[in-house]
Design a protein around this motif. Structure first.
Motif, short mmCIF file in Angstrom:
data_model
loop_
_atom_site.label_atom_id
_atom_site.label_comp_id
_atom_site.label_asym_id
_atom_site.label_seq_id
_atom_site.Cartn_x
_atom_site.Cartn_y
_atom_site.Cartn_z
N LEU A 14 -38.72 -30.87 14.29
CA LEU A 14 -39.03 -29.55 13.72
C LEU A 14 -40.48 -29.15 13.97
N SER A 15 -41.39 -30.09 13.80
CA SER A 15 -42.81 -29.78 13.98
C SER A 15 -43.14 -29.50 15.44
N ALA A 16 -42.70 -30.37 16.33
CA ALA A 16 -42.94 -30.15 17.75
C ALA A 16 -42.20 -28.89 18.23
N GLY A 17 -41.06 -28.61 17.63
CA GLY A 17 -40.30 -27.42 18.01
C GLY A 17 -41.04 -26.13 17.74
N VAL A 18 -41.80 -26.08 16.67
CA VAL A 18 -42.60 -24.89 16.36
C VAL A 18 -43.62 -24.65 17.47
N VAL A 19 -44.32 -25.70 17.85
CA VAL A 19 -45.35 -25.58 18.89
C VAL A 19 -44.70 -25.28 20.24
N TYR A 20 -43.61 -25.96 20.54
CA TYR A 20 -42.87 -25.74 21.79
C TYR A 20 -42.42 -24.29 21.91
N PHE A 60 -48.68 -28.15 12.34
CA PHE A 60 -47.43 -28.55 13.00
C PHE A 60 -47.68 -29.63 14.04
N GLY A 61 -48.78 -29.49 14.79
CA GLY A 61 -49.11 -30.50 15.80
C GLY A 61 -49.39 -31.86 15.18
N ALA A 62 -50.18 -31.86 14.12
CA ALA A 62 -50.53 -33.12 13.45
C ALA A 62 -49.30 -33.76 12.82
N ALA A 66 -47.96 -37.38 13.86
CA ALA A 66 -47.87 -38.43 12.84
C ALA A 66 -46.44 -38.93 12.66
N SER A 67 -45.49 -38.01 12.61
CA SER A 67 -44.10 -38.43 12.40
C SER A 67 -43.57 -39.17 13.63
N THR A 68 -43.97 -38.76 14.82
CA THR A 68 -43.52 -39.45 16.02
C THR A 68 -44.14 -40.84 16.12
N LEU A 69 -45.40 -40.96 15.78
CA LEU A 69 -46.03 -42.28 15.76
C LEU A 69 -45.36 -43.17 14.70
N GLY A 70 -45.09 -42.60 13.55
CA GLY A 70 -44.39 -43.35 12.51
C GLY A 70 -43.02 -43.80 12.97
N LEU A 71 -42.35 -42.96 13.75
CA LEU A 71 -41.02 -43.30 14.26
C LEU A 71 -41.07 -44.51 15.19
N VAL A 72 -42.15 -44.64 15.95
CA VAL A 72 -42.29 -45.81 16.84
C VAL A 72 -42.12 -47.09 16.03
#
Length: 156
Positions: A14-20, A60-62, A66-72
């Motif tokens: 959702l966050s990356a989608g806003v920026v995309y 949104f970028g942050a 953060a959520s993608t890094l957490g997902l790793v």
């Protein structure tokens, strides 16, 4: 998908989608429209858009980073989902690097000119510089969203 990894992948998408969506809009619609606009209009409108965008879009970028890094880590280091999350991080990093090194300085110049009413600023070269990285930014975000989607599918 269950638990923390599920929340993180949804938040990342959702966050990356806003920026995309914003970057794709400017790559497909904004860039050609601005080429046809009067230079003083480019300074005024883009300066004002960047004023709000630079204040609001970093949230949104942050959150996406953060959520993608957490997902790793939440998906299990070394797992397929973790690997796809790393791909997503690379895409997000590409977009962020292009933004910080090329787009952000242009945003700052156009914002200052609009705020001070300097409509005679040579905004066309600045806007072209900004435009030069909009497609790579959008592609970086496409990679990020693909990575996040594949991570989500790997969690099933």
């Amino acid at each position: 998908m269950t638990g923390l990894a599920e929340v993180l992948v949804v938040t990342g998408v959702l966050s990356a989608g806003v920026v995309y969506g914003t970057d794709v809009f400017f790559a497909v619609v904004g860039r050609p429209a601005l080429e046809e606009a009067r230079e003083e209009s480019v300074t005024d409108v883009m300066g004002r858009l960047h004023r709000y965008g630079d204040a609001r879009m970093p949230v949104f970028g942050a959150l996406g980073l953060a959520s993608t890094l957490g997902l790793v880590f939440a998906s299990g280091t070394g797992s397929t989902a973790s690997g796809w999350a790393l791909v997503a991080l690379a895409g997000l990093g590409t977009q962020l690097a292009a933004y910080l090194t090329v787009a952000k300085p242009v945003n700052t110049a156009l914002t200052a000119a609009a705020a001070q009413g300097h409509w005679n600023l040579a905004s066309r070269p600045l806007q072209r510089r900004w435009d030069s990285v909009i497609v790579p930014r959008a592609l970086g975000l496409a990679v990020a969203l693909a990575g996040l989607t594949l991570a989500a599918l790997s969690l099933r």
